[in-house]
Design an enzyme around this catalytic site. Structure first.
Site, short mmCIF file in Angstrom:
data_model
loop_
_atom_site.label_atom_id
_atom_site.label_comp_id
_atom_site.label_asym_id
_atom_site.label_seq_id
_atom_site.Cartn_x
_atom_site.Cartn_y
_atom_site.Cartn_z
N PHE A 459 0.35 -1.03 -0.29
CA PHE A 459 -0.07 -0.08 0.13
C PHE A 459 0.91 1.07 0.08
O PHE A 459 0.43 2.72 0.06
CB PHE A 459 -0.80 -0.05 0.98
CG PHE A 459 -1.60 -1.01 1.39
CD1 PHE A 459 -2.79 -0.66 0.09
CD2 PHE A 459 -2.01 -2.65 1.83
CE1 PHE A 459 -3.96 -1.92 0.26
CE2 PHE A 459 -3.17 -3.18 1.70
CZ PHE A 459 -3.75 -2.97 1.05
N ASP A 460 2.03 1.16 -0.25
CA ASP A 460 3.13 2.49 -0.56
C ASP A 460 2.91 3.10 1.06
O ASP A 460 3.15 4.43 1.43
CB ASP A 460 2.42 3.26 -1.07
CG ASP A 460 3.15 4.79 -2.00
OD1 ASP A 460 4.28 4.16 -1.40
OD2 ASP A 460 2.92 5.69 -2.77
N TYR A 461 3.77 2.00 2.03
CA TYR A 461 3.88 2.42 3.41
C TYR A 461 4.62 2.63 3.54
O TYR A 461 5.54 2.68 4.52
CB TYR A 461 3.29 1.69 4.13
CG TYR A 461 2.04 1.71 4.46
CD1 TYR A 461 1.02 3.07 4.12
CD2 TYR A 461 0.94 0.38 4.81
CE1 TYR A 461 -0.23 2.67 4.43
CE2 TYR A 461 -0.29 0.77 4.54
CZ TYR A 461 -1.49 1.71 4.48
OH TYR A 461 -2.46 1.44 4.56
N ASP A 462 5.02 4.18 2.49
CA ASP A 462 7.02 4.11 2.48
C ASP A 462 7.25 4.52 3.84
O ASP A 462 6.73 5.52 4.45
CB ASP A 462 7.63 4.97 1.79
CG ASP A 462 8.33 4.68 -0.24
OD1 ASP A 462 6.77 3.34 -0.48
OD2 ASP A 462 7.80 5.25 -1.08
N LYS A 488 3.83 6.06 7.89
CA LYS A 488 2.34 6.28 6.86
C LYS A 488 1.25 5.95 8.14
O LYS A 488 0.54 6.29 7.62
CB LYS A 488 2.56 6.24 5.44
CG LYS A 488 3.51 6.88 5.27
CD LYS A 488 3.12 6.61 3.22
CE LYS A 488 4.08 7.70 1.96
NZ LYS A 488 4.00 7.06 0.61
#
Length: 793
Positions: A459-462, A488
């Site tokens: 989920f693009d939780y960089d 995030k």
């Protein structure tokens, strides 16, 4: 009057039919039955009104009473949750009470006296709600009279009057020990000076920088990577360096410069000397969106020719063919003693085979590559032999790192291997190091430890926020050196920075695993004892400006896949994503009052939805691919991904406010001291309409806070055009100043040669609105404002 009652009754009945019909759908989906009953009462009241029966008014009052009881049962006294539930029915009850003289039936209980009392109560309710809409409603209320205990009186003193790194120091504290501006006189702040860079903040160029102040100069950069040196008292320009950036397909719509670095050879411990003649003894370190590392003489702005090739290092060396410019830099470089540490930004979601996410350390004097750390070869350390390339598709580090000079460790926050939403092709090193804090030896480039904040990210939780280093008081009477990792996901991990072990408890919780074949889905995810805005959404949390779009949001919610955070995306059916991929806590990070041990952090609370889609179908229905938009192709994987914000038909979020907050956490106890909404709807356009009213709903935030020993938190990364000062003990807004346009960076503070304290902010426009309009009259002329404020007392 007969025509009026007929018209109002017909409209009320029709609305009731619609509410009941949609309510039946919601109930069939397993949701609340309230709307079926409420719709039926509306229909009955409308029919009675058409027939001019006084029962219409009684039914309207019954509907209001029923709604009040249901609302309090479902959401308690949450103001913003009650508004859309009650307002419609209060208005209906008022109108039908006013119409009583035109209705037939026994009016004994609704005679002139009782009717007046009812009308007065209803009007008072409307007035009370109207008043409340312009007041802040804290999510966590501070204890009355609570004052933070000072546990480190000398905190911040070692940094003197300057601000020499992105987070003031390499620990990323964003804490200034100055108290000249304080709770008593903050109301007297005035503009001291304004500087215009001349670079236009439009077409993807965003002003997100935090300036530096060293000795008698302020240093700042524009989104076009031009660097400026200013007088800190007057704002007058001393010099300018033009980076002459090369525009690529990737950076054409994404230009940022969040800050620069600083190195002073006269204060360094190493015996090496810079260029002859005394030039470049103090250096400004900057990176560019066309992948260059540059050093400038801090006194003159001229290139340090002894660094790299005439002052420049090509960061594409070792990255490989990069014809589309998909590797570039946006965040402030870290100067860790004699080493410059840089990562790089890689485009999300376009395709596989993206460049390496390697982190590199360069000699601050010569530009020589000293070491390279890569998640796919984490123990190598030494640079690659000439002509070799770093392995592609490794997790990158695109934020700003922190540095502990005593331990000799650099702490980098990592992202994940792209594309973000399909992880079936992840490499072993990518899974091990995605979304992590990695501690790297500053001399060797080998990692000492790492801690993963998410397993098998999809989920693009960089992790993009600069970590904060702090010495936390412990039970033994000493301190534990900790690192605070803000994510995030809204999870805040506090780790011992010597070995990465959690100081506040972390548990692995089970999550859903029913994804499409080929996805790599972990059955558990890590959760910290400390978090901000990470509560699981439920149907009663669905919101809307009115009861009608709230009902539609409830239906949308029940139709989506949602088993909590990390519910996997599938084809066809939408999956709710919360916390969203913008945060939680994004690159802006937080600040710590190092004198009291209070962590202060802003967040974003915006849910999204996503679903996999075949690229052929996406093309058929006209979806346009992009890295940041509502559809990404994810070439090289089985699926494209369609995604969007979760909003109502009116364009407002489908979930309860606030949509952004400021939170204070006492790290000595782990207790949340206060949490308040940040920002109003005043300047945030909805379908092109700007509300223009200061209604403090709490809006998505960008940038980060500044905390001072004067008891204040400064912040201006809201969607409205204000800088605010909050009371550190209560979260109460003590002052706000109107700006020409919105801002996105983090404030900084210093004491000038005149002995006065200044607060400096970058003002270039609100964030990611897909329009140049909110850049304002000043910005459209290319005069981007940088403002300092000071006390007048």
């Amino acid at each position: 009057m007969r025509v009026l009652t007929l018209l109002i009754g017909a409209v009320l009945a029709l609305i009731g039919i619609a509410v009941a019909g949609l309510g039946i759908k919601l109930a069939w989906l397993g949701g609340s039955w309230y709307y079926v009953l409420a719709g039926a009462l509306m229909v009955a009241s409308g029919i009675c009104l058409v027939r001019r029966k006084i029962a219409a008014t009684w039914l309207a009052l019954l509907l209001l009473a029923f709604t009040l009881v249901w609302s309090l049962w479902e959401v308690g006294f949450d103001f913003w949750q009650l508004v859309p539930r009650l307002m419609t029915f209060i208005v209906i009850a008022l109108v039908l009470t006013l119409l009583v003289p035109a209705l037939h039936g026994n009016r004994r209980l609704l005679g002139a006296g009782p009717r007046g009392v009812v009308c007065l109560a209803l009007v008072a309710s409307i007035a009370g709600i109207g008043y409340g809409m312009f007041q802040p409603h804290p999510t966590v209320v501070a204890e009355p009279g609570a004052t933070a205990k000072v546990i480190a009186p000398e905190a911040g003193v070692a940094d003197g009057n300057d601000w020499t790194a992105y987070g003031r120091n390499t620990h990323g504290e964003r804490f200034a020990q100055f108290d000249q501006i304080n709770k008593a006189n903050v109301k007297d702040l005035q503009v001291a000076w304004t500087f215009h860079t001349g670079d236009m903040a439009i077409n993807g160029a965003e002003y997100q920088g935090t300036p530096l102040k060293v000795d008698d100069t302020v240093y700042l950069c524009s989104p076009l990577n031009n660097v400026f040196a200013l007088d800190p008292i007057t704002g007058a320009q001393k010099w300018k360096f033009d980076a002459h950036i090369k525009e690529t397909p990737a950076n054409a719509g994404w230009k940022r410069c969040r800050g620069v670095g600083y190195f002073d050879a006269d204060k360094a411990t190493a015996s090496a000397t810079p260029a002859a003649g005394g030039e470049c003894r103090q250096r400004i370190v900057t990176t560019t969106v066309d992948a260059r590392l540059i050093e400038l003489d801090a006194k003159t702005g001229k290139l340090c020719e002894s660094f790299g090739e005439n002052g420049v290092v090509d960061l594409l060396k070792g990255i490989g063919p990069n014809t589309d410019g998909s590797y570039y830099l946006t965040s402030a470089p870290l100067v860790a003693g004699d080493v410059i540490v840089v990562g790089g930004k890689i485009n999300d979601n376009l395709k596989t085979d993206e460049p390496s996410g390697v982190t590199r350390g360069f000699d601050v004097r010569t530009g020589e590559l000293l070491w390279a750390w890569d998640a796919r070869n984490p123990k190598r350390g030494v640079p690659l032999p000439e002509g070799e390339l770093y392995p592609k598709e490794s997790p990158n580090f695109w934020g700003t790192a922190a540095f502990d000079e005593k331990l000799g460790l650099v702490y980098i926050p990592t992202g994940n291997q792209t594309p973000d939403f399909w992880n079936g092709n992840r490499h072993e090193g990518s899974d091990e190091y995605n979304d992590s804090i990695v501690a790297i030896d500053v001399k060797t480039g080998v990692d000492a430890w790492h801690f993963r904040t998410a397993n098998n990210d999809m989920f693009d939780y960089d992790v993009s926020a600069q970590p904060i280093l702090y010495d936390l008081p412990n039970k033994e009477g000493g301190t534990t050196p900790v690192i605070i990792a803000m994510t995030k996901r809204g999870q805040i991990f506090v780790l011992d920075r010597r070995d990465g072990k959690p100081v506040f408890p972390v548990e692995q919780r089970k999550v859903a695993t029913d994804g499409v074949p080929g996805m790599r889905i972990s059955p558990t995810q890590p959760y910290s004892q400390l978090s901000v805005g990470a509560e699981k959404l439920k149907e009663s949390d669905m919101w809307g400006a009115t009861v009608f779009d709230q009902l539609l949001c409830r239906i949308d919610f029940k139709e989506m896949r949602w088993e909590g955070e990390f519910t996997p995306i599938v084809e066809g059916q939408r999956t709710l994503i919360y916390p969203g991929y913008y945060g939680g806590i994004n690159w802006g990070g937080g600040a710590i009052d190092a004198s009291t041990g209070t962590l202060i952090v802003n967040d974003i609370r915006m849910a999204q939805w996503g679903r996999f889609i075949k690229r052929e179908k996406a093309k058929e229905i006209g979806l346009k691919p992009s890295t940041e938009g509502e559809y990404s192709e994810q070439l090289g994987t089985p699926w494209g991904v369609e995604r969007s914000m979760f909003v109502s038909p009116l364009g407002v979020p489908c979930f309860k406010p606030p949509f952004g907050t400021m939170t204070a956490i006492d790290l000595t106890t782990g207790k949340t001291k206060w949490q308040v909404p940040m920002g109003s709807i005043q300047d945030a356009p909805v379908h092109g309409i700007v509300p223009g009213v200061n209604m403090p709903l709490g809006m998505p935030t960008m940038g980060g806070p500044l905390v001072t020993k004067g008891g204040l938190t400064f912040f201006h990364g809201t969607l409205d055009y204000y800088i605010r000062a909050l009371d550190n003990d209560s979260g109460k807004e003590l002052w706000r100043g109107r700006l020409p346009v919105g801002g996105q960076g983090a404030p900084m503070s210093y004491v000038g040669r005149d002995g006065k304290q200044y607060v400096v902010i970058t003002v270039g426009g609100a964030t990611r609105t897909n329009t140049n309009d909110n850049r304002g009259r000043i910005a459209r002329r290319g005069e981007i404002m940088r403002q300092a404020v000071l006390t007048t007392c």
